[in-house]
Structure formats: structure tokens, C-alpha cells
Enzyme design. Structure first.
Site, short mmCIF file in Angstrom:
data_model
loop_
_atom_site.label_atom_id
_atom_site.label_comp_id
_atom_site.label_asym_id
_atom_site.label_seq_id
_atom_site.Cartn_x
_atom_site.Cartn_y
_atom_site.Cartn_z
N LYS A 197 25.71 -0.12 18.53
CA LYS A 197 26.02 0.68 17.22
C LYS A 197 26.88 1.88 17.83
O LYS A 197 26.84 2.27 18.88
CB LYS A 197 24.81 1.09 16.58
CG LYS A 197 23.47 -0.11 16.51
CD LYS A 197 23.77 -1.17 15.70
CE LYS A 197 22.74 -2.16 15.85
NZ LYS A 197 23.08 -3.48 15.46
C1 LIG Z 1 21.43 -4.27 14.96
C2 LIG Z 1 20.80 -4.72 13.86
C3 LIG Z 1 19.44 -4.74 13.61
C4 LIG Z 1 18.34 -4.62 14.65
O1 LIG Z 1 18.36 -3.31 15.19
P1 LIG Z 1 17.52 -3.02 16.65
O2 LIG Z 1 17.43 -1.75 16.84
O3 LIG Z 1 18.16 -3.66 17.70
O4 LIG Z 1 16.17 -3.60 16.25
C5 LIG Z 1 19.22 -4.98 12.30
N1 LIG Z 1 20.12 -4.89 11.16
C6 LIG Z 1 21.19 -5.10 11.33
C7 LIG Z 1 22.14 -5.45 10.38
C8 LIG Z 1 21.86 -4.90 12.93
O5 LIG Z 1 23.07 -4.94 13.08
#
Ligand SMILES: *Cc1c(COP(=O)(O)O)cnc(C)c1O
Length: 391
Positions: A191
Site C-alpha cells: 500500500k
Molecule cells: C490489502 C487489502 C486488504 C487486506 O489488508 P491487510 O492489511 O493485508 O489485511 C483488504 N482489502 C483490500 C482491497 C486490499 O487491497
């Protein structure tokens, strides 16, 4: 000059001595989980997105689970969402024992198509969980209008959307105010803002925020921070079954540094995205997403739809780029096409399936230098021109 020796990764986290120093400070402070650094990160995050409350947790999957759980989602309930998302979105619904009801996407935005939402609502629907996919804001005004009419809460999967914005009324508003009842963020290294792992729930509802804080720490009635500062002996109790969804102070210290760099990181990402956009305008068959006038993406990723106009299919394009040293990833997955969801019924999802099979993510990250990006663009042009081999 040989093009193929240059290696361009798909993504790389943007961390340096400042984050390392912040982690060191937290480690040596004597309080290393859910303490003062977490409280400060929450306050700074809330101020950045414009939310009344922000509650830090271990990751976005636990944030989504906590949000749905606190809204009362339970076995027998349905939650409307998209299949076209990282699998954690649908998993959070299953973690509540509820059933995900998948709605197809609008292929222009990769997000839930609001025109299909109303038909998916049943008497068992308990919540709506739209996603701001890869940081492209979904059409929240349209979704909220339908949700409000049916008195259904909206939880935003904003895992990818830190720094993205929506034009509402007369002004740009950050994703996470939130516009729904709750928004859930991720700080995974893929992210825009990372703490290694980590998550955040934002809400304007003080009672929900209180519930998040209680349940993220085993439903402990008197937090350890309060007992630590008390001049009286206090005993906590556990009135219900909670979870351990804590964020550490080491992560929060890193997150605070990342947040202070966010505006500059977003500017560099926008510049890179604009350079791809300009180059792709000359490459028929490679279609970038079309953010509407009311949506400002954070450019977490750069998805490109490979249409039949392009001389190669998506998979062959990925292979040709790999042979030239350029890493790519396939488009976003669909939960309903994974074995874990084989027993989960769903209607037709043609746009979701086409997006998974025809979209490629190009390298785009904070530290991507312009010569590397130029190499990616040169490779795309070479492949489009039908150069074929790697020499
Ligand atoms: C990355 C992601 C998640 C999960 O996030 P984590 O912090 O890895 O649990 C959930 N939804 C979307 C759309 C994502 O891209």
C-alpha cells in the site's frame, strides 16, 4: 546499450533512516505495543483524513472483521460486496459467519457498479462493503443514496485508499472521513503508506469507536495504559469475548514518519502516473483506468486493461516485459474464482472476470526513478511495434 539488463520491480516500500530511527525510539522507550506511539499515530491519521475517530489495529483484515462484527453481522446475514478485490474483503465477511453477496464491477473504475446494487439487497442484507480498489475511489455518493434508502450501514474497504479523495458538494474530501459509517485502511508494504503490517478504522460514531477499542484488546474493561498510570490498584474484567488486534508502538512510530511524508509521496506517484498516461495515449490497446472528475486516486498501482487492439494478450505481454527485466502483476483477483469460495453462490460477474484476465499492473512506487519508468515505457512501445524477441 542493452535494455534487458535493467531490472524494474513491481513495487518497493519507501522507508529510510527516519523510519528506522523512529522504530529504534519506540523499541527503547519501554512501551512497545498499543501505547503512546499508537495514540499519536491515531490522532495524526484522524486529522489527515478528517475523521473524528481513528482506531489502530493489526491489519486491514482485522479492521474489516471488527467493523462488521461491531455492526452485528452474524451467521445467516448477507453482506454485499465485490468479488473483484483482494480476498481479505470477502474473508472478513466469512469470519463473521455471514455470506458475501457479490456484485459486478464497472469496468471503467474496477469498483462496485452502483446500478447493480439495489437488486442484490434482500431481507437478510446486513451491510454493504464497497472497495476503493487500488486507491480508485468508488462511487460512494450513489452507493450511500441506495444504502440510506434501505437503512443499511456502509463499511468502506479503504485498504488501498490513503490519500485518495472524492469531490463532494463543493470540496475535495479525503477517503476515510469516513463517508460511510466506517472506513478500514491497510498499511501492508504494497500500500502507499506502510508500517510493515497494520490497519486503521475511522468513524464519526463515538460508540462504535469505543467498541473497536474494547474488542481490539480482548474486551479488557480497564486498559493497561490506564492501570499503568493509576495511583490506585485497579482490576480489569472481560465482559465479552474480544480479540487481539493490537498494533505495536514500533509500527505506529514508523507510520507517523510515513504519514509526515505522505503528501510528497503522493505527488511523486501522481507524476509517475501522469507520465504513464501520456505514454499510453500513443499505445492503442492499452487502456488506463478512467478516474471520474469527482475521484482523485492515490496511484497505489497503475492498472492497464489490455484490449484486443493490442498485438499481444495480457499474459504474453507480462512475459515479454519480464524477459526485458520488467516485473508486472496480473490485475486484481476475484474471490469467487478461488477454491476457497467454490461453495459460495453468485450471479454472473462478467466484468470482474474480464478484469482479472485482461488487466496488468505496471511498476509504480515512490522510489521508481524516471529512467526506470522510461525503460518500462520503451519496452511497451517495442512490444507494441511487434519487436517480438528480447534483443
Ligand atoms: C490489502 C487489502 C486488504 C487486506 O489488508 P491487510 O492489511 O493485508 O489485511 C483488504 N482489502 C483490500 C482491497 C486490499 O487491497
Amino acid at each position: 546499450m542493452s535494455l534487458q539488463i535493467r531490472k524494474v520491480p513491481i513495487a518497493r516500500p519507501s522507508l529510510d533512516e527516519a523510519e528506522a530511527e523512529a522504530a529504534r525510539r519506540a523499541i527503547l522507550s519501554g512501551w512497545i505495543t498499543q501505547g503512546p506511539e499508537v495514540a499519536a499515530f491515531e490522532a495524526e491519521f484522524a486529522a489527515y483524513v478528517g475523521a473524528p475517530h481513528a482506531c489502530a489495529v493489526s491489519n486491514c483484515t482485522t479492521a474489516l472483521h471488527l467493523a462488521l462484527h461491531c455492526l452485528g453481522v452474524k451467521p445467516g446475514d448477507e453482506v454485499i460486496t465485490v468479488s473483484h478485490s483482494y480476498i481479505a474483503t470477502a474473508n472478513a465477511i466469512l469470519h463473521c459467519g455471514a455470506t458475501p453477496v457479490f456484485v459486478d464491477i464497472d469496468p471503467a473504475s474496477y469498483n462496485l457498479d452502483p446500478s447493480l446494487l439495489e437488486a442484490a439487497i434482500t431481507p437478510r442484507t446486513r451491510a454493504i462493503l464497497p472497495v476503493h480498489q487500488v486507491g480508485l475511489p468508488c462511487d460512494l455518493p450513489a452507493i450511500l443514496e441506495i444504502a440510506n434508502r434501505h437503512q443499511l450501514p456502509v463499511v468502506e474497504d479503504a485498504a488501498c485508499a490513503i490519500g485518495s479523495a472524492l469531490h463532494v458538494g463543493e470540496q475535495w474530501q479525503k477517503i476515510g472521513r469516513p463517508h460511510g459509517l466506517v472506513a478500514c485502511f491497510s498499511f501492508h508494504p504494497r500500500k502507499v503508506l506502510t508500517t510493515g503490517d497494520g490497519g486503521m478504522l475511522t468513524t464519526a460514531d463515538p460508540e462504535l469507536d469505543r467498541r473497536f477499542r474494547l474488542l481490539r484488546q480482548h474486551a479488557m474493561s480497564i486498559p493497561d495504559t490506564v492501570r499503568h498510570d493509576a495511583n490506585q490498584v485497579l482490576f480489569e474484567s472481560y465482559p465479552e469475548v474480544g480479540y487481539n488486534y493490537r498494533m505495536t508502538d514500533i509500527q505506529a512510530a514508523v507510520g507517523r514518519v510515513q504519514l509526515s511524508k505522505l503528501t510528497a509521496m503522493l505527488e511523486r506517484r501522481t507524476r509517475l502516473a501522469n507520465r504513464y498516461q501520456a505514454a499510453l495515449a500513443h499505445l492503442p490497446g492499452l487502456q488506463p483506468p478512467t478516474a471520474g472528475r469527482h475521484q482523485q486516486p492515490n496511484h497505489q498501482s497503475f492498472p492497464v486493461w489490455v484490449t484486443p487492439e493490442f498485438p499481444l494478450g495480457r499474459d504474453a505481454l507480462m512475459q515479454a516485459l519480464l524477459e526485458r527485466g520488467v516485473s508486472t502483476r496480473r490485475g486484481i483477483m476475484n474471490a469467487h474464482q478461488e477454491p476457497a469460495y467454490a461453495k459460495c453462490g453468485h450471479g454472473p460477474l462478467p466484468h470482474s472476470e474480464a478484469a482479472r484476465d485482461q488487466v496488468v499492473l505496471l511498476p509504480l512506487f515512490d522510489g521508481l526513478d524516471l529512467t526506470d519508468q522510461d525503460h518500462v515505457i520503451a519496452c511497451l512501445m517495442e512490444i507494441a511495434a511487434g519487436a517480438g524477441g528480447t534483443s
